[in-house]
Design a protein around this motif. Structure first.
Motif, PDB file in Angstrom:
ATOM      1  N   LEU A   1       7.630  -9.916   4.003  1.00  0.00           N
ATOM      2  CA  LEU A   1       6.717 -11.053   3.898  1.00  0.00           C
ATOM      3  C   LEU A   1       5.956 -11.089   2.576  1.00  0.00           C
ATOM      4  CD1 LEU A   1       5.095 -11.218   7.490  1.00  0.00           C
ATOM      5  CD2 LEU A   1       7.186 -12.338   6.677  1.00  0.00           C
ATOM      6  N   PHE A   2       5.703  -9.907   1.959  1.00  0.00           N
ATOM      7  CA  PHE A   2       4.891  -9.869   0.741  1.00  0.00           C
ATOM      8  C   PHE A   2       5.708  -9.511  -0.509  1.00  0.00           C
ATOM      9  CE2 PHE A   2       1.968  -9.474   4.230  1.00  0.00           C
ATOM     10  CZ  PHE A   2       0.945 -10.335   3.866  1.00  0.00           C
ATOM     11  N   ASN A   3       6.970  -9.059  -0.292  1.00  0.00           N
ATOM     12  CA  ASN A   3       7.917  -8.821  -1.390  1.00  0.00           C
ATOM     13  C   ASN A   3       7.353  -7.966  -2.516  1.00  0.00           C
ATOM     14  OD1 ASN A   3       9.968 -10.395  -0.160  1.00  0.00           O
ATOM     15  ND2 ASN A   3       8.899 -12.256  -0.845  1.00  0.00           N
ATOM     16  N   ARG A   4       6.577  -6.940  -2.139  1.00  0.00           N
ATOM     17  CA  ARG A   4       6.039  -6.002  -3.123  1.00  0.00           C
ATOM     18  C   ARG A   4       6.741  -4.663  -2.929  1.00  0.00           C
ATOM     19  NH1 ARG A   4       1.660  -2.899  -2.810  1.00  0.00           N
ATOM     20  NH2 ARG A   4       0.904  -3.925  -0.925  1.00  0.00           N
ATOM     21  N   GLU A   5       6.907  -3.902  -4.030  1.00  0.00           N
ATOM     22  CA  GLU A   5       7.637  -2.628  -3.945  1.00  0.00           C
ATOM     23  C   GLU A   5       6.676  -1.453  -3.773  1.00  0.00           C
ATOM     24  OE1 GLU A   5       9.975  -2.153  -7.454  1.00  0.00           O
ATOM     25  OE2 GLU A   5      10.916  -4.134  -7.297  1.00  0.00           O
ATOM     26  N   VAL A   6       7.050  -0.531  -2.875  1.00  0.00           N
ATOM     27  CA  VAL A   6       6.326   0.741  -2.769  1.00  0.00           C
ATOM     28  C   VAL A   6       7.358   1.865  -2.643  1.00  0.00           C
ATOM     29  CG1 VAL A   6       4.257  -0.259  -1.703  1.00  0.00           C
ATOM     30  CG2 VAL A   6       6.112   0.578  -0.241  1.00  0.00           C
ATOM     31  N   GLU A   7       6.915   3.086  -2.928  1.00  0.00           N
ATOM     32  CA  GLU A   7       7.836   4.226  -2.941  1.00  0.00           C
ATOM     33  C   GLU A   7       7.818   4.976  -1.607  1.00  0.00           C
ATOM     34  OE1 GLU A   7       8.321   8.468  -5.367  1.00  0.00           O
ATOM     35  OE2 GLU A   7       7.116   6.856  -6.230  1.00  0.00           O
ATOM     36  N   ILE A   8       8.976   5.530  -1.232  1.00  0.00           N
ATOM     37  CA  ILE A   8       9.071   6.399  -0.050  1.00  0.00           C
ATOM     38  C   ILE A   8       8.762   7.829  -0.498  1.00  0.00           C
ATOM     39  CG2 ILE A   8      10.565   7.307   1.768  1.00  0.00           C
ATOM     40  CD1 ILE A   8      12.246   4.737   1.521  1.00  0.00           C
ATOM     41  N   ARG A   9       7.801   8.473   0.176  1.00  0.00           N
ATOM     42  CA  ARG A   9       7.410   9.846  -0.166  1.00  0.00           C
ATOM     43  C   ARG A   9       7.489  10.716   1.081  1.00  0.00           C
ATOM     44  NH1 ARG A   9       2.479   9.302  -4.355  1.00  0.00           N
ATOM     45  NH2 ARG A   9       2.621   7.088  -4.837  1.00  0.00           N
ATOM     46  N   THR A  10       7.368  12.020   0.861  1.00  0.00           N
ATOM     47  CA  THR A  10       7.307  12.949   2.003  1.00  0.00           C
ATOM     48  C   THR A  10       5.866  13.415   2.200  1.00  0.00           C
ATOM     49  OG1 THR A  10       7.759  14.882   0.621  1.00  0.00           O
ATOM     50  CG2 THR A  10       9.657  13.799   1.655  1.00  0.00           C
ATOM     51  N   HIS A  11       5.534  13.633   3.466  1.00  0.00           N
ATOM     52  CA  HIS A  11       4.212  14.197   3.783  1.00  0.00           C
ATOM     53  C   HIS A  11       4.264  14.785   5.194  1.00  0.00           C
ATOM     54  CE1 HIS A  11      -0.124  14.660   4.372  1.00  0.00           C
ATOM     55  NE2 HIS A  11      -0.209  14.611   3.039  1.00  0.00           N
ATOM     56  N   PRO A  12       3.720  15.991   5.369  1.00  0.00           N
ATOM     57  CA  PRO A  12       3.810  16.651   6.685  1.00  0.00           C
ATOM     58  C   PRO A  12       3.062  15.923   7.805  1.00  0.00           C
ATOM     59  CG  PRO A  12       2.399  17.899   5.178  1.00  0.00           C
ATOM     60  CD  PRO A  12       3.091  16.851   4.370  1.00  0.00           C
ATOM     61  N   SER A  13       2.168  14.990   7.465  1.00  0.00           N
ATOM     62  CA  SER A  13       1.423  14.298   8.525  1.00  0.00           C
ATOM     63  C   SER A  13       2.285  13.281   9.268  1.00  0.00           C
ATOM     64  CB  SER A  13       0.183  13.612   7.963  1.00  0.00           C
ATOM     65  OG  SER A  13       0.540  12.554   7.094  1.00  0.00           O
ATOM     66  N   ALA A  14       3.451  12.917   8.696  1.00  0.00           N
ATOM     67  CA  ALA A  14       4.353  11.994   9.395  1.00  0.00           C
ATOM     68  C   ALA A  14       5.009  12.732  10.562  1.00  0.00           C
ATOM     69  CB  ALA A  14       5.401  11.465   8.428  1.00  0.00           C
ATOM     70  N   GLU A  15       4.877  12.171  11.749  1.00  0.00           N
ATOM     71  CA  GLU A  15       5.424  12.815  12.955  1.00  0.00           C
ATOM     72  C   GLU A  15       6.829  12.288  13.219  1.00  0.00           C
ATOM     73  OE1 GLU A  15       2.801  12.603  16.321  1.00  0.00           O
ATOM     74  OE2 GLU A  15       1.031  12.646  15.032  1.00  0.00           O
ATOM     75  N   LYS A  16       7.790  13.196  13.235  1.00  0.00           N
ATOM     76  CA  LYS A  16       9.182  12.803  13.441  1.00  0.00           C
ATOM     77  C   LYS A  16       9.392  12.127  14.797  1.00  0.00           C
ATOM     78  CE  LYS A  16      10.887  16.967  12.600  1.00  0.00           C
ATOM     79  NZ  LYS A  16      11.923  18.006  12.460  1.00  0.00           N
ATOM     80  N   GLU A  17       8.588  12.562  15.779  1.00  0.00           N
ATOM     81  CA  GLU A  17       8.806  12.108  17.150  1.00  0.00           C
ATOM     82  C   GLU A  17       8.122  10.778  17.457  1.00  0.00           C
ATOM     83  OE1 GLU A  17       7.537  15.084  16.359  1.00  0.00           O
ATOM     84  OE2 GLU A  17       9.380  16.273  16.571  1.00  0.00           O
ATOM     85  N   PHE A  18       7.141  10.358  16.637  1.00  0.00           N
ATOM     86  CA  PHE A  18       6.407   9.133  16.953  1.00  0.00           C
ATOM     87  C   PHE A  18       7.041   7.935  16.276  1.00  0.00           C
ATOM     88  CE2 PHE A  18       3.132   5.908  16.148  1.00  0.00           C
ATOM     89  CZ  PHE A  18       2.711   5.670  17.462  1.00  0.00           C
ATOM     90  N   GLY A  19       7.293   6.915  17.057  1.00  0.00           N
ATOM     91  CA  GLY A  19       7.860   5.692  16.511  1.00  0.00           C
ATOM     92  C   GLY A  19       9.173   5.946  15.812  1.00  0.00           C
ATOM     93  N   SER A  20       9.271   5.440  14.569  1.00  0.00           N
ATOM     94  CA  SER A  20      10.507   5.603  13.801  1.00  0.00           C
ATOM     95  C   SER A  20      10.488   6.875  12.968  1.00  0.00           C
ATOM     96  CB  SER A  20      10.697   4.385  12.890  1.00  0.00           C
ATOM     97  OG  SER A  20       9.572   4.270  12.021  1.00  0.00           O
ATOM     98  N   GLY A  21       9.337   7.581  12.965  1.00  0.00           N
ATOM     99  CA  GLY A  21       9.219   8.775  12.130  1.00  0.00           C
ATOM    100  C   GLY A  21       8.765   8.449  10.718  1.00  0.00           C
ATOM    101  N   THR A  22       8.647   7.156  10.427  1.00  0.00           N
ATOM    102  CA  THR A  22       8.137   6.713   9.124  1.00  0.00           C
ATOM    103  C   THR A  22       6.735   6.145   9.321  1.00  0.00           C
ATOM    104  OG1 THR A  22       9.093   4.521   9.423  1.00  0.00           O
ATOM    105  CG2 THR A  22      10.450   6.147   8.272  1.00  0.00           C
ATOM    106  N   VAL A  23       5.902   6.265   8.295  1.00  0.00           N
ATOM    107  CA  VAL A  23       4.515   5.799   8.410  1.00  0.00           C
ATOM    108  C   VAL A  23       4.170   4.889   7.242  1.00  0.00           C
ATOM    109  CG1 VAL A  23       2.083   6.475   8.549  1.00  0.00           C
ATOM    110  CG2 VAL A  23       3.833   7.908   9.623  1.00  0.00           C
ATOM    111  N   MET A  24       3.622   3.730   7.569  1.00  0.00           N
ATOM    112  CA  MET A  24       3.147   2.787   6.564  1.00  0.00           C
ATOM    113  C   MET A  24       1.714   3.184   6.204  1.00  0.00           C
ATOM    114  SD  MET A  24       3.162  -1.335   7.055  1.00  0.00           S
ATOM    115  CE  MET A  24       1.719  -1.501   8.089  1.00  0.00           C
TER     116      MET A  24
END
Length: 771
Positions: free
Chosen positions: A247-270
């Motif tokens: 909807l906003f067509n802006r670019e952001v980077e995918i990074r790693t961080h231990p606070s992202a929980e693999k088991e919750f939702g898709s495992g990715t965090v906005m």
């Protein structure tokens, strides 16, 4: 014999006359000498009608604490105050006068707040007075008084000079309904039904997408990165790539961080500014540039594009609809989400960056923990609430509020260079309207100033209550004698606010704990265990209940219903039932008023039995009083008075008291014992039911009030309590056999008295008319 007490029943109307006697004699005046006991009484908050019946029960028990302390020889300072600052007052005023604070002249709005509070305050004082509270009503204080606000500002200036206050622009908890910053302690967490939306983010330069699940799709415009767990193999090949925000067509980077929980939702965090405190921490750690998506009015800002001006919930629904229309939604799960909600407005908070004043507290946590560990909690289990809160403190305390009815922050800013200046302490300042007391800017010498228009968090006022009642910065001699105070009574829901902030502020200002003990009460709920609220129609107004049944009935219900620290059920029916005990006490006293009060007497075995049971009662009651748990003495006294003293001992010894077939010595021993027991029961009951005990005491035992007496001590009588079970069983057996035979209690019956009960044979024979 003709009873001295003529009235056949206790009349609660007599309480008014007794109350006048206490007031006229200034019975409860405090004198700062000897063994001093100071109560840091909670000033109740008049934010609407009726005053909660649970609060009235709470204050009745605080009075029991004061009366208990006096009966153990303490000189008690029992201050009374009314808390008249803060947000609920403003909300009540807006509702009462159908106005909006920010659309009303500030001076006019403050007058309206004060007027709105006066009627509520008068009713609260009436309830406290009618309950027989032995507090200092002649000097009761208000937290919105010039004197109290002067102290709040004085302590702020003192901490400012110590470097404990600072100004910072940072993400803060914001209640957009009330329009102000709130502290973590003013937030509750509620499970709210929410949509977890799985969105497809397109990888730049690729046809591949990555699923991102979020409960806050309205914050897409504020997204600055997507994080995945470094151990999540599903996304290992995508780390470092750019994605396009839907909807906003802006670019952001995918990074790693231990606070992202693999088991919750898709495992990715906005990661957006700001969906929650985790976002705040990630923005700080990853040095991301914040985007302010939600304004102070609770609406989407210009960065939201076509969604600008929508309220958060509206924006969320519209964005989900647009995502679905564009085929970007993979799926939607309906979940219950733990959501931070403002205690005051009951709506989910937002986190937005604002410039606020902060009081340093992070460095003080170890010291507060040490102080807290030494404070005696009644009951001990509620100390854990404080310790858990100390574990959760993550930032300093934001103390400035964007409201009107509160103590003003005493700061003026140089109009030329913006340097903040604080005035000299000891006076009440209103910078939003007062000219600056500072002649020149210390930085640039300009004489033009602009006053601060914000107020303090109301806990800045409440947290100095022990300093106010002990006359901090007003009377050094009085302060030395009364501070630290002895005890803080309060409910469990404000341990992390009022109790914690008081320890923090008083330690920062005096280097000492504010009190040595804390007495923590549970909640008053309805008869089904449900929280009371006007919308549910289950609120019980205490004033008509007290007027109908009397203060002592209400007080005895409070003591016998509430096990300290636990929630308790409130209903008019429960309170009415309590009246039966006072009727029983009255009937016993009226009967005994027909016999002379003797100073001594030779006890019979029956007398020795009840006196040894009386010793047990004294020990049990004192245990409860020492713990300020009035459930213990109330239930023990009711059980003893009704089911031992009246039902068995008095019935066993009536013949002896009347002298029927007994010598004068035997008769006098029993009459002495009857009055010994009753006078002791009255003394033990006095802190709980002060009216009826005082009336009976002055009619039977003294021309002076019972409230100048001290608690009795156990006399270590020979133990005859081993006979209790057999006496009760024998009497019950006789009564049952008479009932089965269709006989009245006065009729004769042929029953053998067991050998074990031989010492009581003569009394039992007369009692039951045994052949």
């Amino acid at each position: 014999m003709e009873p001295k007490i003529k009235e056949t029943a206790w009349n609660p109307e007599i309480e008014k006359d007794i109350l006048k006697q206490w007031q006229n004699s200034r019975l409860y005046d405090f004198h700062p000498e000897g063994d001093i006991f100071v109560i840091d009484t909670p000033p109740p908050y008049p934010s609407g009608r009726p005053w909660h019946i649970g609060a009235a029960a709470h204050y009745a028990q605080i009075d029991m604490i004061a009366r208990t302390a006096r009966m153990t020889g303490k000189n008690v300072l029992f201050p009374i105050g009314i808390d008249r600052n803060g947000l609920p007052v403003e909300m009540y005023t807006e509702k009462k006068y159908n106005i909006r604070m920010r659309e009303t002249d500030r001076a006019e709005f403050l007058k309206m707040c004060s007027n709105a509070l006066d009627d509520l305050e008068a009713e609260m004082i009436e309830i406290m007075t009618s309950l027989g509270l032995s507090g200092d009503f002649s000097n009761y204080y208000r937290t919105d008084s010039e004197k109290y606000r002067t102290l709040t500002q004085t302590t702020f200036i003192e901490l400012w000079k110590k470097g404990a206050i600072y100004l910072a622009n940072r993400p803060t908890n914001y209640d957009w309904v009330t329009g102000t910053t709130i502290a973590d302690a003013e937030i509750t967490y509620v499970e709210i039904p929410t949509k977890l939306v799985y969105m497809k983010f397109k990888i730049k330069g690729d046809d591949e997408t990555i699923p991102v699940a979020s409960t806050r799709p309205e914050l897409l415009c504020a997204c600055q990165t997507i994080i995945v767990n470094p151990e999540d193999e599903r996304y290992a090949g995508m780390v470092g790539k750019k994605v396009i925000i839907p909807l906003f067509n802006r670019e952001v980077e995918i990074r790693t961080h231990p606070s992202a929980e693999k088991e919750f939702g898709s495992g990715t965090v906005m990661v957006c500014s700001y969906g929650d405190q985790n976002d705040v921490a990630l923005f700080r750690e990853l040095k991301l540039q914040e985007i302010i998506a939600i304004g102070k009015d609770g609406r989407m800002t210009d960065v939201a594009g076509q969604y600008t001006g929508l309220k958060v919930k509206q924006a969320r629904e519209k964005i989900i609809e647009d995502l679905q229309n564009q085929g970007i939604v993979e799926k939607i799960d309906n979940i219950n989400h733990r959501t931070p909600v403002s205690e005051r407005s009951k709506i989910p908070i937002e986190i937005i960056p604002l410039e606020e004043y902060y009081l340093k507290q992070m460095d003080a946590v170890p010291k507060i923990r040490e102080i807290g560990s030494k404070i005696i909690f009644h009951p001990p289990m509620h100390k854990q609430i404080l310790m858990n809160w100390l574990d959760s403190i993550a930032i300093d305390w934001p103390i400035s509020r964007r409201r009107f009815y509160g103590t003003e922050i005493p700061i003026w800013y140089c109009a030329k260079c913006s340097e903040p200046h604080v005035p000299e302490p000891g006076k009440y300042y209103q910078p939003w309207k007062d000219p600056s007391p500072i002649p020149k800017c210390t930085k640039c010498d300009s004489s033009d100033f602009v006053g601060e228009d914000r107020t303090f968090d109301t806990w800045m006022d409440s947290s100095v209550s022990p300093l106010f009642v002990s006359k901090y910065k007003q009377d050094d001699e009085f302060f030395k004698k009364t501070y630290p105070t002895t005890l803080r009574p309060q409910s469990k829901d404000i341990v992390r606010t009022w109790l914690y902030y008081t320890i923090l502020r008083c330690e920062q200002l005096t280097g000492k704990a504010p009190w040595s003990e804390a007495w923590i009460m549970g909640y008053g709920v309805d008869e089904h265990g449900t929280k009371m609220s006007k919308s549910k129609g289950n609120v019980v107004d205490p004033l008509p209940v007290i007027q109908k049944f009397g203060a002592d009935t209400f007080r005895f219900w409070s003591a016998s219903e509430i096990n300290l620290g636990y929630d308790f059920r409130c209903s008019e029916q429960k309170i009415e039932t309590t009246k039966k005990f006072l009727s029983k006490l009255w009937n016993i006293s009226r009967f005994l008023s027909g016999f002379p009060v003797l100073k001594s007497g030779k006890p019979s075995p029956a007398d020795s039995w009840i006196l040894s049971e009386l010793d047990k009662l004294i020990i049990e009651c004192k245990k409860g009083y020492n713990e300020y748990n009035f459930f213990i003495p109330a239930t023990a006294l009711r059980e003893f008075t009704w089911n031992l003293f009246a039902a068995h001992y008095i019935e066993m010894t009536k013949g002896r008291a009347y002298g029927t077939g007994f010598s004068e010595e035997e008769r006098d021993g029993t009459i002495f014992t009857l009055h010994k027991v009753l006078s002791t029961v009255l003394l033990l009951l006095a802190p709980i039911t002060p009216f009826i005990t005082d009336y009976l005491w002055q009619n039977l035992y003294s021309d002076k009030t019972i409230h100048n007496e001290k608690f009795v001590k156990e006399e270590d009588y020979e133990d005859w309590t081993t006979f209790t079970k057999e006496i009760l069983e024998f009497n019950s057996n006789v009564w049952n056999k008479k009932k089965e035979a269709g006989l009245s209690l006065k009729d004769s019956i042929n029953i053998h008295i067991p050998a074990n009960l031989a010492p009581f044979a003569k009394d039992l024979q007369v009692m039951h008319n045994l052949k």
